[in-house]
Design an enzyme around this catalytic site. Structure first.
Site, mmCIF file in Angstrom:
data_model
loop_
_atom_site.group_PDB
_atom_site.id
_atom_site.type_symbol
_atom_site.label_atom_id
_atom_site.label_comp_id
_atom_site.label_asym_id
_atom_site.label_seq_id
_atom_site.Cartn_x
_atom_site.Cartn_y
_atom_site.Cartn_z
ATOM 1 N NE ARG A 121 -2.101 2.289 12.792
ATOM 2 C CZ ARG A 121 -1.177 1.344 12.414
ATOM 3 N NH1 ARG A 121 0.046 1.270 13.125
ATOM 4 N NH2 ARG A 121 -1.526 0.193 11.846
ATOM 5 C CG ASP A 174 -5.075 2.361 11.563
ATOM 6 O OD1 ASP A 174 -5.114 2.134 12.584
ATOM 7 O OD2 ASP A 174 -4.403 1.136 11.004
ATOM 8 C CB SER A 186 -4.738 -6.208 5.590
ATOM 9 O OG SER A 186 -4.490 -4.913 6.187
ATOM 10 C CG ASP A 199 -1.902 -1.169 1.004
ATOM 11 O OD1 ASP A 199 -1.921 -2.043 0.330
ATOM 12 O OD2 ASP A 199 -3.121 -0.555 1.419
#
Length: 403
Positions: A96, A125, A179, A16
């Site tokens: 994050r 996210d 993922s 990605d």
């Protein structure tokens, strides 16, 4: 597109973000700085550097954040015994805000006017990155390619990669990978067959833990030392936060501890299914609750349990830097002043069971609770008045109902 002079991209080196890097270069025509946070994800770091160099990036930042991650983010969260929806140990969620913090710091350092991330428009996210940037520096623009480009599926993403000669990785079966998000606290796996919650997750999904069925037939006994709510040692050996979590990950993984197959409620409004592995965190949660059981006052412990779901939800939804999370953290941290001592656990076939706990700050009194004659004066007749007063409203209620 508004004019952007320089972008700092949160860059894992995976498919990605490799595609996003190319798209940013084509779309904005400006300098891009890649930032890869070393959170203990393993062997992805040097390949990420090589891929960035192949894309012509001159300023490549790979920053070791393992100690900061565990010390300043994971441990404060564990002091709260935080679980989202009663099960999820928030492994992705807690990483994050740290990444966003350093994105903003690098952007300020290099004079970038924008940061970019690879989160999709369906996930959590994007909220976690962008709410953190809003709180830390609202003057910095956020670029979210998944909400801007015309790529709408994983298949289109693969077509874009093929067109631009971007290597596509494969999993153990030679297929396009799941993922995956990994750091010192956990590994999460989503997508493909897992999108159907009726399907059993295949064995090759699991990366950090053995199947509990195949775990050792002999239990392993370990002792974890705590100071003011934070773990500081394993089996009497003092360790840094990151080293301690790494050690427990190894122990827990060997015994199949910390697997979770979860359908969760995303903040954005949909349900998703993921496979989580959090071996060390699962051990620490059990141990922390064990040491709190003898060091926290009853009302304080119950209050912590009442606010925990709200605290966990704030982290899950991306509000780590929000004032309400900081207020709750102050309360939680205050409660940990006497949470010190040692907890012994038995690790066996997927479970981490507390079997003993000791503390110089213990509130437990054997003399009070014993069935034998006690050295501490306790008049059993006192319980009669206590029960009568607590039963007063129940007697009134029952009398009314019988009329």
């Amino acid at each position: 597109m508004s004019k952007i002079e320089k972008i700092v991209l949160s860059y894992s080196g995976g498919l990605d973000t490799a595609i996003i890097l190319k798209w940013l270069q084509e779309t904005y025509g400006c300098a891009v700085v890649t930032f890869t946070a070393d959170l203990g994800q393993g062997e992805e770091l040097e390949p990420a550097r090589a891929k960035a160099e192949m894309s012509g990036i001159k300023d490549i930042r790979i920053v070791d954040l393992r100690e900061e991650f565990v010390r300043d983010f994971v441990f404060p969260m564990l002091r709260a015994n935080a679980l989202y929806e009663g099960q999820y140990l928030l492994g992705s969620s807690i990483a994050r805000p740290l990444i966003a913090k350093h994105l903003v710091g690098i952007a300020r350092e290099v004079g970038a006017d924008a940061v970019a991330h690879g989160a999709t428009g369906k996930g959590n996210d994007q909220l976690r990155f962008e709410l953190a940037v809003n709180a830390l520096d609202p003057s910095i623009k956020v670029i979210a390619p998944w909400r801007q480009w015309n790529i709408r599926s994983r298949m289109q993403l693969l077509e874009y990669a093929e067109k631009h000669r971007i290597p596509v990785p494969s999993d153990k079966c030679g297929e396009a990978p799941f993922s995956i998000d990994a750091n010192l606290l956990h590994t999460s796996t989503e997508g493909k067959i897992l999108e159907n919650p009726a399907e059993v997750a295949p064995n090759h999904v699991y990366q950090r833990t053995v199947d509990p069925v195949n775990a050792p037939d002999t239990p392993e006994i370990i002792t974890i030392g705590f100071e003011r709510g934070d773990p500081v040692s394993v089996n009497g050996k003092s360790m840094t936060p990151a080293a301690l979590l790494t050690e427990l990950n190894g122990l827990g993984g060997r015994h199949g501890i910390g697997r979770l197959d979860l359908v969760e409620n995303r903040f954005i409004g949909m349900k998703s299914r993921g496979i989580y592995e959090t071996p060390g965190g699962t051990i620490l949660l059990a141990a922390h609750r064990g040491i709190e059981s003898i060091t926290l006052d009853r009302a304080a412990a119950h209050l912590k349990d009442e606010i925990m779901p709200r605290y966990a939800e704030l982290i899950y939804n991306g509000f780590w830097f929000a004032p309400e999370r900081e207020m709750l953290q102050a309360l939680i941290d205050h409660s940990q002043a006497f949470v010190s001592g040692e907890v012994t656990l038995r690790l066996y076939k997927g479970s981490a069971s507390v079997i003993s706990r000791t503390s110089p700050c213990s509130l437990y009194s054997a003399d009070l609770v014993t069935f034998e004659e006690s050295a501490i004066a306790y008049d059993h007749h006192d319980a009669e008045g206590f029960i009568r007063l607590n039963g007063l409203r129940l007697r009134s209620w029952a009398a009314r109902n019988s009329r």
